[in-house]
Scaffold this active site. Structure first.
Site, PDB file in Angstrom:
ATOM      1  N   ASP A  64       0.878  -1.177   0.000  1.00 57.37           N
ATOM      2  CA  ASP A  64       0.000   0.000   0.000  1.00 57.37           C
ATOM      3  C   ASP A  64       0.910   1.219   0.000  1.00 57.37           C
ATOM      4  OD1 ASP A  64      -1.639   2.133   0.505  1.00 57.37           O
ATOM      5  OD2 ASP A  64      -2.487   1.337   2.367  1.00 57.37           O
ATOM      6  N   SER A  69       1.900  12.932 -15.259  1.00 62.48           N
ATOM      7  CA  SER A  69       0.803  12.996 -16.232  1.00 62.48           C
ATOM      8  C   SER A  69       1.033  14.241 -17.061  1.00 62.48           C
ATOM      9  CB  SER A  69      -0.529  13.122 -15.488  1.00 62.48           C
ATOM     10  OG  SER A  69      -1.575  13.473 -16.390  1.00 62.48           O
ATOM     11  N   TYR A  92      -6.171  16.404  -8.978  1.00 62.66           N
ATOM     12  CA  TYR A  92      -5.296  15.465  -9.704  1.00 62.66           C
ATOM     13  C   TYR A  92      -4.097  16.223 -10.272  1.00 62.66           C
ATOM     14  CZ  TYR A  92      -4.008  11.849 -13.152  1.00 62.66           C
ATOM     15  OH  TYR A  92      -3.343  10.912 -13.904  1.00 62.66           O
ATOM     16  N   LYS A  95      -0.107  15.810  -9.494  1.00 65.34           N
ATOM     17  CA  LYS A  95       0.858  15.470 -10.554  1.00 65.34           C
ATOM     18  C   LYS A  95       1.915  16.565 -10.738  1.00 65.34           C
ATOM     19  CE  LYS A  95      -0.847  11.427 -11.567  1.00 65.34           C
ATOM     20  NZ  LYS A  95      -0.058  10.196 -11.388  1.00 65.34           N
TER      21      LYS A  95
END
Ligand SMILES: NC(=O)c1ccc[n+]([C@@H]2O[C@H](COP(=O)([O-])OP(=O)(O)OC[C@H]3O[C@@H](n4cnc5c(N)ncnc54)[C@H](O)[C@@H]3O)[C@@H](O)[C@H]2O)c1
Length: 263
Positions: free
Chosen positions: A66, A145, A158, A162
Protein backbone atom coordinates in the site's frame (compact mmCIF):
# COMPACT_ATOMS: atom_id res chain seq x y z
CA UNK A 1 22.86 -3.03 -37.10
CA UNK A 2 20.15 -2.48 -34.56
CA UNK A 3 19.97 -0.71 -31.24
CA UNK A 4 18.09 -2.55 -28.55
CA UNK A 5 17.52 -1.79 -24.90
CA UNK A 6 18.88 -4.62 -22.78
CA UNK A 7 17.95 -4.62 -19.09
CA UNK A 8 19.16 -8.18 -18.47
CA UNK A 9 20.33 -8.51 -14.86
CA UNK A 10 18.47 -5.39 -13.70
CA UNK A 11 15.95 -5.52 -10.86
CA UNK A 12 12.85 -3.32 -11.09
CA UNK A 13 9.80 -2.49 -8.98
CA UNK A 14 6.61 -1.08 -10.50
CA UNK A 15 3.78 0.04 -8.20
CA UNK A 16 0.17 -0.09 -9.29
CA UNK A 17 1.28 -2.92 -11.59
CA UNK A 18 -1.90 -4.93 -11.19
CA UNK A 19 -3.61 -3.03 -13.98
CA UNK A 20 -3.39 -0.36 -16.68
CA UNK A 21 -0.16 1.52 -17.18
CA UNK A 22 1.69 -0.22 -14.35
CA UNK A 23 1.04 -3.58 -16.00
CA UNK A 24 2.20 -2.14 -19.34
CA UNK A 25 5.39 -0.75 -17.76
CA UNK A 26 6.13 -4.07 -16.03
CA UNK A 27 5.62 -6.01 -19.27
CA UNK A 28 7.96 -3.73 -21.25
CA UNK A 29 10.69 -3.82 -18.58
CA UNK A 30 10.44 -7.62 -18.44
CA UNK A 31 10.54 -7.84 -22.25
CA UNK A 32 13.82 -5.90 -22.11
CA UNK A 33 15.18 -8.55 -19.73
CA UNK A 34 14.66 -7.03 -16.27
CA UNK A 35 13.40 -9.02 -13.28
CA UNK A 36 10.26 -7.17 -12.27
CA UNK A 37 8.42 -7.01 -8.95
CA UNK A 38 4.80 -6.07 -9.62
CA UNK A 39 3.51 -4.26 -6.53
CA UNK A 40 -0.11 -3.41 -5.90
CA UNK A 41 -2.59 -2.99 -3.06
CA UNK A 42 -4.61 -5.56 -5.01
CA UNK A 43 -2.33 -8.59 -4.73
CA UNK A 44 -4.53 -10.86 -6.89
CA UNK A 45 -4.30 -8.44 -9.83
CA UNK A 46 -0.53 -8.10 -9.39
CA UNK A 47 -0.16 -11.89 -9.29
CA UNK A 48 -2.31 -12.30 -12.41
CA UNK A 49 -0.11 -9.83 -14.32
CA UNK A 50 3.14 -11.35 -13.07
CA UNK A 51 1.90 -14.80 -14.10
CA UNK A 52 1.21 -13.43 -17.60
CA UNK A 53 4.77 -12.11 -17.82
CA UNK A 54 6.24 -15.38 -16.60
CA UNK A 55 4.12 -17.38 -19.06
CA UNK A 56 5.57 -15.22 -21.85
CA UNK A 57 9.11 -16.05 -20.71
CA UNK A 58 9.81 -12.99 -18.54
CA UNK A 59 11.06 -12.78 -14.96
CA UNK A 60 8.43 -11.42 -12.59
CA UNK A 61 6.73 -11.85 -9.25
CA UNK A 62 4.00 -10.09 -7.29
CA UNK A 63 4.30 -8.12 -4.05
CA UNK A 64 1.49 -6.67 -1.96
CA UNK A 65 2.04 -3.04 -0.97
CA UNK A 66 0.00 0.00 0.00
CA UNK A 67 1.89 3.06 -1.23
CA UNK A 68 0.09 5.31 1.27
CA UNK A 69 1.81 3.46 4.10
CA UNK A 70 5.52 4.21 4.51
CA UNK A 71 6.23 0.98 6.42
CA UNK A 72 4.50 -1.05 3.70
CA UNK A 73 6.60 0.62 0.97
CA UNK A 74 9.88 0.03 2.84
CA UNK A 75 8.86 -3.59 3.49
CA UNK A 76 8.14 -4.01 -0.26
CA UNK A 77 11.59 -2.73 -1.23
CA UNK A 78 13.33 -4.75 1.52
CA UNK A 79 11.52 -7.88 0.32
CA UNK A 80 12.63 -7.37 -3.28
CA UNK A 81 16.25 -6.67 -2.33
CA UNK A 82 16.28 -9.70 0.00
CA UNK A 83 15.05 -11.85 -2.85
CA UNK A 84 17.10 -10.45 -5.75
CA UNK A 85 20.04 -8.76 -4.02
CA UNK A 86 19.63 -5.18 -5.27
CA UNK A 87 17.30 -2.59 -6.78
CA UNK A 88 18.17 -0.89 -10.08
CA UNK A 89 14.87 0.59 -11.27
CA UNK A 90 12.02 2.04 -9.21
CA UNK A 91 8.78 3.02 -10.99
CA UNK A 92 6.29 4.61 -8.58
CA UNK A 93 3.09 4.54 -10.63
CA UNK A 94 0.04 3.75 -8.46
CA UNK A 95 -2.54 6.50 -8.76
CA UNK A 96 -6.15 7.54 -8.56
CA UNK A 97 -8.34 10.44 -9.67
CA UNK A 98 -11.46 12.31 -8.63
CA UNK A 99 -12.67 14.47 -11.52
CA UNK A 100 -15.29 17.23 -11.69
CA UNK A 101 -15.76 20.83 -10.55
CA UNK A 102 -13.56 21.68 -7.52
CA UNK A 103 -16.65 22.02 -5.29
CA UNK A 104 -17.45 18.35 -5.94
CA UNK A 105 -14.05 17.25 -4.60
CA UNK A 106 -14.48 16.38 -0.91
CA UNK A 107 -11.68 16.76 1.62
CA UNK A 108 -11.48 12.97 1.61
CA UNK A 109 -11.17 12.83 -2.21
CA UNK A 110 -8.44 15.48 -2.07
CA UNK A 111 -6.49 13.69 0.67
CA UNK A 112 -6.82 10.37 -1.14
CA UNK A 113 -5.37 11.78 -4.39
CA UNK A 114 -2.49 13.47 -2.60
CA UNK A 115 -1.75 10.40 -0.48
CA UNK A 116 -1.72 7.87 -3.34
CA UNK A 117 -0.43 10.03 -6.21
CA UNK A 118 2.17 12.15 -4.42
CA UNK A 119 2.98 10.88 -0.92
CA UNK A 120 3.10 7.34 -2.31
CA UNK A 121 5.75 8.42 -4.82
CA UNK A 122 7.70 10.18 -2.03
CA UNK A 123 7.79 6.97 0.06
CA UNK A 124 8.92 4.94 -2.97
CA UNK A 125 11.74 7.40 -3.68
CA UNK A 126 12.98 7.28 -0.08
CA UNK A 127 12.82 3.50 0.09
CA UNK A 128 14.63 3.14 -3.27
CA UNK A 129 17.42 5.54 -2.28
CA UNK A 130 18.12 3.41 0.81
CA UNK A 131 19.67 0.90 -1.62
CA UNK A 132 20.52 3.00 -4.68
CA UNK A 133 22.72 5.51 -2.86
CA UNK A 134 25.09 2.93 -1.31
CA UNK A 135 25.30 1.01 -4.61
CA UNK A 136 25.95 4.31 -6.45
CA UNK A 137 23.50 3.61 -9.26
CA UNK A 138 19.80 3.61 -9.98
CA UNK A 139 16.97 4.85 -12.13
CA UNK A 140 13.75 6.24 -10.71
CA UNK A 141 10.97 6.80 -13.24
CA UNK A 142 7.80 8.20 -11.69
CA UNK A 143 4.38 8.38 -13.31
CA UNK A 144 3.22 11.99 -13.45
CA UNK A 145 0.80 13.00 -16.23
CA UNK A 146 0.42 15.61 -18.92
CA UNK A 147 -1.77 17.13 -16.14
CA UNK A 148 1.48 17.50 -14.20
CA UNK A 149 2.77 19.84 -16.88
CA UNK A 150 -0.37 21.78 -17.83
CA UNK A 151 -3.13 22.42 -15.27
CA UNK A 152 -6.37 20.81 -16.41
CA UNK A 153 -9.81 22.15 -15.45
CA UNK A 154 -12.08 19.58 -13.74
CA UNK A 155 -8.92 17.79 -12.61
CA UNK A 156 -7.68 20.38 -10.08
CA UNK A 157 -6.73 17.99 -7.27
CA UNK A 158 -5.30 15.47 -9.70
CA UNK A 159 -3.27 18.19 -11.48
CA UNK A 160 -2.01 19.46 -8.11
CA UNK A 161 -0.84 15.96 -7.18
CA UNK A 162 0.86 15.47 -10.55
CA UNK A 163 2.56 18.90 -10.49
CA UNK A 164 3.83 17.67 -7.12
CA UNK A 165 5.30 14.56 -8.74
CA UNK A 166 7.02 16.74 -11.36
CA UNK A 167 8.51 18.93 -8.61
CA UNK A 168 9.58 15.89 -6.58
CA UNK A 169 11.29 14.52 -9.69
CA UNK A 170 13.21 17.70 -10.44
CA UNK A 171 14.31 18.36 -6.85
CA UNK A 172 15.46 14.82 -6.03
CA UNK A 173 17.21 14.46 -9.41
CA UNK A 174 19.53 17.31 -8.44
CA UNK A 175 20.13 15.84 -4.98
CA UNK A 176 21.22 12.41 -6.20
CA UNK A 177 22.83 13.08 -9.60
CA UNK A 178 26.32 12.81 -8.05
CA UNK A 179 25.40 9.31 -6.80
CA UNK A 180 24.86 8.18 -10.42
CA UNK A 181 21.09 8.04 -9.91
CA UNK A 182 18.74 9.51 -12.51
CA UNK A 183 15.24 10.60 -11.52
CA UNK A 184 12.73 11.33 -14.26
CA UNK A 185 8.99 11.14 -14.73
CA UNK A 186 6.61 10.41 -17.55
CA UNK A 187 3.59 12.39 -18.66
CA UNK A 188 1.15 9.91 -20.22
CA UNK A 189 -1.71 11.28 -22.31
CA UNK A 190 -4.97 9.31 -22.43
CA UNK A 191 -5.24 5.55 -22.00
CA UNK A 192 -8.64 3.96 -21.29
CA UNK A 193 -7.83 2.21 -18.00
CA UNK A 194 -9.88 1.90 -14.80
CA UNK A 195 -8.86 5.43 -13.86
CA UNK A 196 -10.54 6.77 -17.01
CA UNK A 197 -13.72 4.84 -16.29
CA UNK A 198 -13.73 6.60 -12.92
CA UNK A 199 -13.02 10.03 -14.45
CA UNK A 200 -15.82 9.60 -16.99
CA UNK A 201 -18.18 8.43 -14.22
CA UNK A 202 -17.37 11.59 -12.23
CA UNK A 203 -17.92 13.85 -15.26
CA UNK A 204 -21.23 12.16 -16.09
CA UNK A 205 -22.31 12.51 -12.43
CA UNK A 206 -21.49 16.24 -12.67
CA UNK A 207 -23.90 16.49 -15.63
CA UNK A 208 -21.15 17.26 -18.14
CA UNK A 209 -22.21 14.76 -20.82
CA UNK A 210 -22.35 11.11 -21.75
CA UNK A 211 -19.30 8.88 -21.13
CA UNK A 212 -18.48 7.66 -24.64
CA UNK A 213 -19.13 11.05 -26.24
CA UNK A 214 -16.96 12.77 -23.64
CA UNK A 215 -14.16 10.26 -24.16
CA UNK A 216 -14.35 10.68 -27.95
CA UNK A 217 -14.08 14.46 -27.58
CA UNK A 218 -10.86 14.04 -25.54
CA UNK A 219 -9.37 11.63 -28.09
CA UNK A 220 -10.37 13.91 -30.99
CA UNK A 221 -8.27 16.67 -29.39
CA UNK A 222 -5.07 14.58 -29.62
CA UNK A 223 -2.98 15.74 -32.64
CA UNK A 224 -1.86 12.17 -33.47
CA UNK A 225 -5.53 11.18 -33.64
CA UNK A 226 -5.32 8.22 -31.32
CA UNK A 227 -5.32 7.34 -27.64
CA UNK A 228 -2.07 6.07 -26.15
CA UNK A 229 -1.53 2.44 -25.13
CA UNK A 230 0.07 0.88 -22.03
CA UNK A 231 2.84 -0.26 -24.37
CA UNK A 232 3.52 3.32 -25.54
CA UNK A 233 3.99 4.23 -21.90
CA UNK A 234 6.03 1.12 -21.03
CA UNK A 235 8.40 1.74 -23.94
CA UNK A 236 9.10 5.30 -22.75
CA UNK A 237 9.76 4.09 -19.20
CA UNK A 238 12.06 1.35 -20.51
CA UNK A 239 14.09 3.98 -22.35
CA UNK A 240 14.35 6.22 -19.27
CA UNK A 241 15.32 3.18 -17.16
CA UNK A 242 18.14 2.29 -19.55
CA UNK A 243 21.69 3.56 -19.85
CA UNK A 244 20.69 5.22 -23.13
CA UNK A 245 19.07 7.85 -20.91
CA UNK A 246 21.96 8.24 -18.47
CA UNK A 247 22.34 12.00 -19.01
CA UNK A 248 18.59 12.69 -18.83
CA UNK A 249 17.82 13.78 -15.29
CA UNK A 250 14.97 15.69 -13.67
CA UNK A 251 12.83 15.74 -16.80
CA UNK A 252 9.25 14.88 -17.71
CA UNK A 253 8.81 12.85 -20.89
CA UNK A 254 5.38 13.42 -22.40
CA UNK A 255 3.80 10.49 -24.22
CA UNK A 256 0.66 12.18 -25.42
CA UNK A 257 0.60 12.33 -29.22
CA UNK A 258 1.53 16.02 -29.14
CA UNK A 259 -1.45 17.15 -27.10
CA UNK A 260 -1.76 20.53 -25.34
CA UNK A 261 1.32 21.96 -27.03
CA UNK A 262 2.83 21.49 -23.59
CA UNK A 263 5.57 24.07 -22.91
N1 LIG B 1 -4.80 6.21 -17.86
C1 LIG B 1 -4.40 7.42 -18.20
O1 LIG B 1 -4.91 8.00 -19.18
C2 LIG B 1 -3.32 8.12 -17.40
C3 LIG B 1 -2.81 9.32 -17.92
C4 LIG B 1 -1.82 9.98 -17.20
C5 LIG B 1 -1.32 9.43 -16.04
N2 LIG B 1 -1.85 8.27 -15.57
C6 LIG B 1 -1.29 7.75 -14.32
O2 LIG B 1 -0.90 6.40 -14.51
C7 LIG B 1 -0.89 5.74 -13.25
C8 LIG B 1 -1.61 4.42 -13.41
O3 LIG B 1 -2.96 4.68 -13.74
P1 LIG B 1 -3.85 3.70 -14.63
O4 LIG B 1 -4.42 4.51 -15.72
O5 LIG B 1 -3.07 2.50 -14.95
O6 LIG B 1 -5.02 3.39 -13.61
P2 LIG B 1 -5.55 2.01 -13.00
O7 LIG B 1 -6.68 2.41 -12.10
O8 LIG B 1 -5.81 1.04 -14.07
O9 LIG B 1 -4.33 1.47 -12.12
C9 LIG B 1 -4.00 1.98 -10.86
C10 LIG B 1 -3.40 0.85 -10.04
O10 LIG B 1 -2.94 1.40 -8.80
C11 LIG B 1 -3.29 0.51 -7.75
N3 LIG B 1 -3.37 1.23 -6.48
C12 LIG B 1 -4.30 2.14 -6.10
N4 LIG B 1 -4.06 2.55 -4.85
C13 LIG B 1 -2.94 1.91 -4.43
C14 LIG B 1 -2.20 1.92 -3.22
N5 LIG B 1 -2.57 2.69 -2.18
N6 LIG B 1 -1.09 1.15 -3.14
C15 LIG B 1 -0.71 0.36 -4.18
N7 LIG B 1 -1.40 0.28 -5.35
C16 LIG B 1 -2.48 1.07 -5.47
C17 LIG B 1 -4.64 -0.06 -8.18
O11 LIG B 1 -4.96 -1.26 -7.48
C18 LIG B 1 -4.43 -0.25 -9.68
O12 LIG B 1 -3.90 -1.52 -9.96
C19 LIG B 1 -1.55 6.71 -12.26
O13 LIG B 1 -0.54 7.36 -11.51
C20 LIG B 1 -2.26 7.69 -13.15
O14 LIG B 1 -2.45 8.93 -12.55
C21 LIG B 1 -2.83 7.60 -16.22
Amino acid sequence: MSTEIDLTGKVAIVTGAGSGLGAGIAKCLAKAGASVALADINFDDARKMSNEIVSEGGKAFAVEADVTNEASVFAMVDEVVKKLGKLDIMCPNAGTCKAGPIESCSAEDWDNMLKINLTGHFYCVKAALKYMKPQKSGKIVMTASQAGRVAVPLLAGYSASKFGVTALTKAVAQEVAKDNIQVNCIGPGIIRTKIWDKILGDLVAAGLGEADALYKSFIDAIPSGREQTPEDIGNAVTFLASDMASEINGDILLINGGQFNCP
